[in-house]
Design a protein around this motif. Structure first.
Motif, PDB file in Angstrom:
ATOM      1  N   SER A 110       4.693  -9.158   3.980  1.00 52.91           N
ATOM      2  CA  SER A 110       4.022  -7.881   3.660  1.00 52.91           C
ATOM      3  C   SER A 110       3.818  -7.836   2.142  1.00 52.91           C
ATOM      4  CB  SER A 110       4.922  -6.708   4.073  1.00 52.91           C
ATOM      5  OG  SER A 110       6.043  -6.656   3.190  1.00 52.91           O
ATOM      6  N   GLU A 111       2.914  -6.938   1.716  1.00 54.28           N
ATOM      7  CA  GLU A 111       2.662  -6.843   0.275  1.00 54.28           C
ATOM      8  C   GLU A 111       3.894  -6.357  -0.471  1.00 54.28           C
ATOM      9  OE1 GLU A 111      -2.162  -6.340   0.506  1.00 54.28           O
ATOM     10  OE2 GLU A 111      -1.040  -5.825  -1.280  1.00 54.28           O
ATOM     11  N   ILE A 233      -5.559  -9.302   5.843  1.00 57.29           N
ATOM     12  CA  ILE A 233      -6.148  -8.362   4.870  1.00 57.29           C
ATOM     13  C   ILE A 233      -5.168  -8.174   3.717  1.00 57.29           C
ATOM     14  CG2 ILE A 233      -6.904  -5.982   4.490  1.00 57.29           C
ATOM     15  CD1 ILE A 233      -7.852  -6.000   7.421  1.00 57.29           C
ATOM     16  N   VAL A 234      -5.659  -8.382   2.503  1.00 55.66           N
ATOM     17  CA  VAL A 234      -4.816  -8.297   1.304  1.00 55.66           C
ATOM     18  C   VAL A 234      -5.512  -7.356   0.309  1.00 55.66           C
ATOM     19  CG1 VAL A 234      -3.991  -9.636  -0.686  1.00 55.66           C
ATOM     20  CG2 VAL A 234      -3.793 -10.580   1.615  1.00 55.66           C
ATOM     21  N   SER A 235      -4.700  -6.520  -0.348  1.00 55.00           N
ATOM     22  CA  SER A 235      -5.284  -5.495  -1.246  1.00 55.00           C
ATOM     23  C   SER A 235      -6.000  -6.158  -2.423  1.00 55.00           C
ATOM     24  CB  SER A 235      -4.156  -4.602  -1.783  1.00 55.00           C
ATOM     25  OG  SER A 235      -3.325  -5.359  -2.655  1.00 55.00           O
ATOM     26  N   SER A 236      -6.972  -5.457  -2.978  1.00 55.40           N
ATOM     27  CA  SER A 236      -7.706  -5.994  -4.133  1.00 55.40           C
ATOM     28  C   SER A 236      -6.781  -6.061  -5.343  1.00 55.40           C
ATOM     29  CB  SER A 236      -8.936  -5.135  -4.438  1.00 55.40           C
ATOM     30  OG  SER A 236      -8.540  -3.781  -4.491  1.00 55.40           O
ATOM     31  N   ALA A 237      -5.770  -5.176  -5.373  1.00 55.59           N
ATOM     32  CA  ALA A 237      -4.812  -5.217  -6.495  1.00 55.59           C
ATOM     33  C   ALA A 237      -4.063  -6.550  -6.489  1.00 55.59           C
ATOM     34  CB  ALA A 237      -3.828  -4.056  -6.390  1.00 55.59           C
ATOM     35  N   LYS A 239      -5.135  -9.370  -5.170  1.00 60.67           N
ATOM     36  CA  LYS A 239      -6.085 -10.442  -5.524  1.00 60.67           C
ATOM     37  C   LYS A 239      -6.340 -10.434  -7.035  1.00 60.67           C
ATOM     38  CE  LYS A 239      -8.387  -9.991  -1.067  1.00 60.67           C
ATOM     39  NZ  LYS A 239      -9.588  -9.419  -0.399  1.00 60.67           N
ATOM     40  N   TRP A 264      -0.206  -3.626  -8.917  1.00 58.83           N
ATOM     41  CA  TRP A 264       0.214  -4.104  -7.595  1.00 58.83           C
ATOM     42  C   TRP A 264       1.730  -4.254  -7.547  1.00 58.83           C
ATOM     43  CZ3 TRP A 264       2.130  -8.997  -5.623  1.00 58.83           C
ATOM     44  CH2 TRP A 264       2.178  -9.037  -4.219  1.00 58.83           C
ATOM     45  N   GLN A 267       3.377  -0.678  -7.800  1.00 57.71           N
ATOM     46  CA  GLN A 267       3.252   0.117  -6.570  1.00 57.71           C
ATOM     47  C   GLN A 267       3.954  -0.502  -5.362  1.00 57.71           C
ATOM     48  OE1 GLN A 267      -1.026   0.404  -6.475  1.00 57.71           O
ATOM     49  NE2 GLN A 267      -0.938   1.440  -8.467  1.00 57.71           N
ATOM     50  N   ASN A 268       4.269  -1.803  -5.417  1.00 55.66           N
ATOM     51  CA  ASN A 268       4.791  -2.460  -4.207  1.00 55.66           C
ATOM     52  C   ASN A 268       6.195  -3.041  -4.317  1.00 55.66           C
ATOM     53  OD1 ASN A 268       2.463  -2.566  -2.111  1.00 55.66           O
ATOM     54  ND2 ASN A 268       1.498  -3.060  -4.066  1.00 55.66           N
TER      55      ASN A 268
END
Ligand SMILES: COc1ccc(C(=O)Nc2ccccc2)cc1NC(=O)CCSCc1cnc2[nH]ccc2c1
Length: 273
Positions: A110-111, A233-237, A239, A264, A267-268
């Motif tokens: 997970s992110e 699917i991966v967040s743009s942050a 990437k 990123w 926030q994660n």
């Protein structure tokens, strides 16, 4: 079991348990120090093998470096001893085992989990660079998981077989940055590149420049042929962070302290990291 005391350890000080990761780490056994009941990993290296590969001096240097490294995300080397035929390394035991097995099992992380790992590795690398130590081999095979699920850079010196910094033939090319693939000089920024590769692999389950043939991987690395597949699917942050680390010009890679301020990560990543 601390390196501080100059105690002369011998095999009799330990009860030897099950083999750990047989083969991969050379001979490593679970062991318990009899007085303190402290559980450790005991790595057994054969002097003959060390002599054969002329790595005795390198081992002494590594033991010297490692004995001064104290960080929650770096596997401890408590000390060492030897007998007629073998050298024994007294290593920290990581109860939750090898990260790459975990990654294979969950396919990708997970992110939040990926960001937490990346943040803790960044802090460990900042610590190492502060001590002028680079080349912490940070591919998944060299990462172990501690009792609280935290990451430990385990710098597998299993390299008795492939010595020069474990990055040649036997090791995968995937983690090499352009300057190493093109074998120009390199500095601590190689670790930023490798951390970017690792972050990608945590999120996608495969390293970004993977290819069937070494020659194709080589080309994709030097061209920084970075592609983000549609799935997972991966967040743009995420990437964005990876794109700032996998930069050919090593001076333009995102510095590690800036990584810890990236949205990123902020926030994660779990605060404890
Ligand atoms: C700080 O760490 C190390 C320092 C030095 C060396 C080393 O061998 N250096 C060398 C050798 C010969 C020539 C020159 C240099 C190895 C390590 N580290 C490991 O080998 C990690 C896996 S063994 C431990 C361990 C723990 N916890 C686990 N949990 C599950 C498996 C497992 C496995």
């Amino acid at each position: 079991v601390s390196a501080g005391d100059q105690k002369r350890w011998t095999l009799n000080d330990f009860d030897i348990g099950k083999p750990l990761g047989r083969g991969k780490f050379g001979h490593v056994y679970l062991a318990r120090e009899k007085i303190s009941n402290h559980i450790v990993a005991l790595k057994v290296l054969f002097k003959s093998q060390l002599q054969q590969s002329q790595v005795e001096h390198q081992l002494r240097r590594e033991v010297e470096i490692q004995s001064h490294l104290r960080h929650p995300h770096i596997l401890r080397l408590y000390g060492y001893f030897y007998d007629q035929k073998r050298v024994y390394l007294i290593l920290e035991y990581a109860p939750k085992g090898e990260l790459y097995k975990e990654l294979q099992k969950c396919k990708h992380f997970s992110e939040r989990r990926a960001a937490t790992y990346v943040a803790s590795l960044a802090r460990a690398l900042i610590y190492c660079h502060g001590k002028h130590v680079i080349h912490r081999d940070i591919k998944p095979e060299n990462l172990l998981i501690g009792a609280q699920g935290e990451l430990k850079i385990a710098d597998f010196g299993w390299s008795v077989h492939t010595f020069n910094r474990r990055r040649t033939m036997c090791g995968t090319l995937d983690y090499l940055p352009p300057e190493m693939v093109e074998s120009t000089e390199h500095d601590a920024s190689v670790d930023i590149w490798s951390l970017g590769i690792l972050c990608y692999e945590f999120l996608y389950g495969v390293p970004p420049f993977e290819a069937k043939e070494h020659s194709d991987t080589y080309r994709r690395i030097v061209q920084v042929d970075l592609k983000f597949p549609p799935k997972p699917i991966v967040s743009s942050a995420a990437k964005d962070l990876i794109s700032q680390m996998l930069v050919k010009d090593s001076t333009q890679r995102l510095p590690l302290h800036k990584l810890l301020e990236h949205p990123w990560i902020v926030q994660n990543a779990e605060p404890s990291g």
